[in-house]
Each structure stands twice: as structure tokens, then as C-alpha cells.
Design a protein around this motif. Structure first.
Motif, PDB file in Angstrom:
ATOM      1  N   GLY A  36       0.741  -1.320   0.059  1.00 13.55           N
ATOM      2  CA  GLY A  36      -0.116   0.022   0.091  1.00 13.55           C
ATOM      3  C   GLY A  36       0.820   1.099   0.035  1.00 13.55           C
ATOM      4  O   GLY A  36       2.080   1.121   0.159  1.00 13.55           O
ATOM      5  N   ALA A  37       0.215   2.452  -0.049  1.00 12.29           N
ATOM      6  CA  ALA A  37       0.994   3.569  -0.210  1.00 12.29           C
ATOM      7  C   ALA A  37       1.752   3.946   1.407  1.00 12.29           C
ATOM      8  O   ALA A  37       1.204   3.633   2.113  1.00 12.29           O
ATOM      9  CB  ALA A  37      -0.237   4.907  -0.287  1.00 12.29           C
ATOM     10  N   GLY A  38       2.832   4.242   1.062  1.00 15.52           N
ATOM     11  CA  GLY A  38       3.652   4.504   2.135  1.00 15.52           C
ATOM     12  C   GLY A  38       4.253   3.397   2.747  1.00 15.52           C
ATOM     13  O   GLY A  38       4.959   3.522   4.226  1.00 15.52           O
ATOM     14  N   GLN A  39       4.076   2.337   2.362  1.00 11.21           N
ATOM     15  CA  GLN A  39       4.742   1.127   3.107  1.00 11.21           C
ATOM     16  C   GLN A  39       6.204   0.634   2.599  1.00 11.21           C
ATOM     17  O   GLN A  39       6.956  -0.168   3.232  1.00 11.21           O
ATOM     18  CB  GLN A  39       3.774  -0.248   2.791  1.00 11.21           C
ATOM     19  N   SER A  40       6.794   1.272   1.568  1.00 13.94           N
ATOM     20  CA  SER A  40       8.077   0.671   0.867  1.00 13.94           C
ATOM     21  C   SER A  40       9.092   0.807   1.923  1.00 13.94           C
ATOM     22  O   SER A  40       9.885  -0.181   1.822  1.00 13.94           O
ATOM     23  CB  SER A  40       8.090   1.437  -0.455  1.00 13.94           C
ATOM     24  N   GLU A  41       9.581   1.937   2.391  1.00 10.37           N
ATOM     25  CA  GLU A  41      10.567   1.982   3.164  1.00 10.37           C
ATOM     26  C   GLU A  41      10.508   1.064   4.337  1.00 10.37           C
ATOM     27  O   GLU A  41      11.579   0.610   4.643  1.00 10.37           O
ATOM     28  CB  GLU A  41      10.503   3.358   3.889  1.00 10.37           C
ATOM     29  N   ASP A  42       9.183   1.070   5.136  1.00 12.31           N
ATOM     30  CA  ASP A  42       9.277  -0.203   6.144  1.00 12.31           C
ATOM     31  C   ASP A  42       9.518  -1.537   5.395  1.00 12.31           C
ATOM     32  O   ASP A  42      10.263  -2.379   6.349  1.00 12.31           O
ATOM     33  CB  ASP A  42       8.065  -0.036   6.877  1.00 12.31           C
ATOM     34  N   MET A  43       8.905  -1.919   4.435  1.00 11.55           N
ATOM     35  CA  MET A  43       9.153  -3.286   3.905  1.00 11.55           C
ATOM     36  C   MET A  43      10.474  -3.493   3.408  1.00 11.55           C
ATOM     37  O   MET A  43      10.846  -4.516   3.437  1.00 11.55           O
ATOM     38  CB  MET A  43       7.949  -3.447   2.648  1.00 11.55           C
ATOM     39  N   LYS A  44      11.113  -2.374   3.034  1.00 16.75           N
ATOM     40  CA  LYS A  44      12.453  -2.683   2.481  1.00 16.75           C
ATOM     41  C   LYS A  44      13.563  -2.929   3.728  1.00 16.75           C
ATOM     42  O   LYS A  44      14.245  -3.659   3.840  1.00 16.75           O
ATOM     43  CB  LYS A  44      13.056  -1.311   1.929  1.00 16.75           C
ATOM     44  N   LYS A  45      13.130  -2.119   5.039  1.00 13.88           N
ATOM     45  CA  LYS A  45      13.888  -2.552   5.955  1.00 13.88           C
ATOM     46  C   LYS A  45      13.358  -3.894   6.538  1.00 13.88           C
ATOM     47  O   LYS A  45      14.509  -4.547   7.145  1.00 13.88           O
ATOM     48  CB  LYS A  45      13.558  -1.447   7.084  1.00 13.88           C
ATOM     49  N   LEU A  62       2.130   2.305 -12.456  1.00 10.88           N
ATOM     50  CA  LEU A  62       2.016   3.460 -13.497  1.00 10.88           C
ATOM     51  C   LEU A  62       1.915   4.706 -13.103  1.00 10.88           C
ATOM     52  O   LEU A  62       2.078   5.776 -14.032  1.00 10.88           O
ATOM     53  CB  LEU A  62       0.884   3.060 -14.562  1.00 10.88           C
ATOM     54  N   SER A  63       1.388   4.993 -11.924  1.00 13.81           N
ATOM     55  CA  SER A  63       1.189   6.549 -11.495  1.00 13.81           C
ATOM     56  C   SER A  63       2.748   6.760 -10.790  1.00 13.81           C
ATOM     57  O   SER A  63       2.338   7.885 -10.163  1.00 13.81           O
ATOM     58  CB  SER A  63       0.014   6.377 -10.493  1.00 13.81           C
ATOM     59  N   GLY A  64       3.422   5.939 -10.702  1.00 15.85           N
ATOM     60  CA  GLY A  64       4.927   6.319  -9.925  1.00 15.85           C
ATOM     61  C   GLY A  64       4.765   6.190  -8.592  1.00 15.85           C
ATOM     62  O   GLY A  64       5.966   6.591  -7.927  1.00 15.85           O
ATOM     63  N   HIS A  65       3.971   5.353  -7.900  1.00 18.81           N
ATOM     64  CA  HIS A  65       3.782   4.998  -6.759  1.00 18.81           C
ATOM     65  C   HIS A  65       4.591   3.709  -6.129  1.00 18.81           C
ATOM     66  O   HIS A  65       4.433   2.411  -7.058  1.00 18.81           O
ATOM     67  CB  HIS A  65       2.454   5.058  -6.096  1.00 18.81           C
TER      68      HIS A  65
END
Length: 75
Positions: A36-45, A62-65
């Protein structure tokens, strides 16, 4: 419905599934999730903390998210 209603800002299901996958994921296999939106940094960690991946990538939609995370298991 599990990820939509997951605890820890939607991360609980993703982190739980990825932790369980350590036991059965074959060497050089790929594991990926939609986020979901805003989860990428936490999931990378989290993926880095599992210490089983040679590479971790975040793919944008496709929206750049940041939408998908993919890890390749050590082999």
C-alpha cells in the motif's frame, strides 16, 4: 481481505508472510508482495532484516507510486 485489514498500518500480514517464507523459499527464488501507499521504506527495512535476500527491489506502478517489493533469496 487480510492485507486490507492488517494491523501495524497494513504491514502485519506482509511481515508475517515473509517471515514464514524463510523456511520454505528455495535458494535463488523470488518473493514479492504488493504494498500500500507509504509502506515501501518499512518493507525494505523488513526484507533487509530477514537477511535472506541478495537483492531487494521496489517497483513503481504506472502512477509512480512504490507498489511492489521483490527479493531474490541468497543462493
Amino acid at each position: 481481505h487480510m492485507a486490507v485489514y492488517s494491523d501495524d498500518n497494513g504491514l502485519q500480514a506482509l511481515t508475517s508472510w515473509s517471515e514464514k517464507a524463510r523456511a520454505w523459499l528455495a535458494p535463488k527464488a523470488w518473493m514479492g508482495f504488493e504494498m500500500g501507499a507509504g509502506q515501501s521504506e518499512d518493507m525494505k527495512k523488513h526484507f533487509a532484516g530477514l537477511s535472506i535476500f541478495d537483492s531487494i527491489s521496489v517497483i513503481k506502478d504506472l502512477s509512480g507510486h512504490a507498489r511492489h517489493i521483490i527479493g531474490e533469496k541468497n543462493g
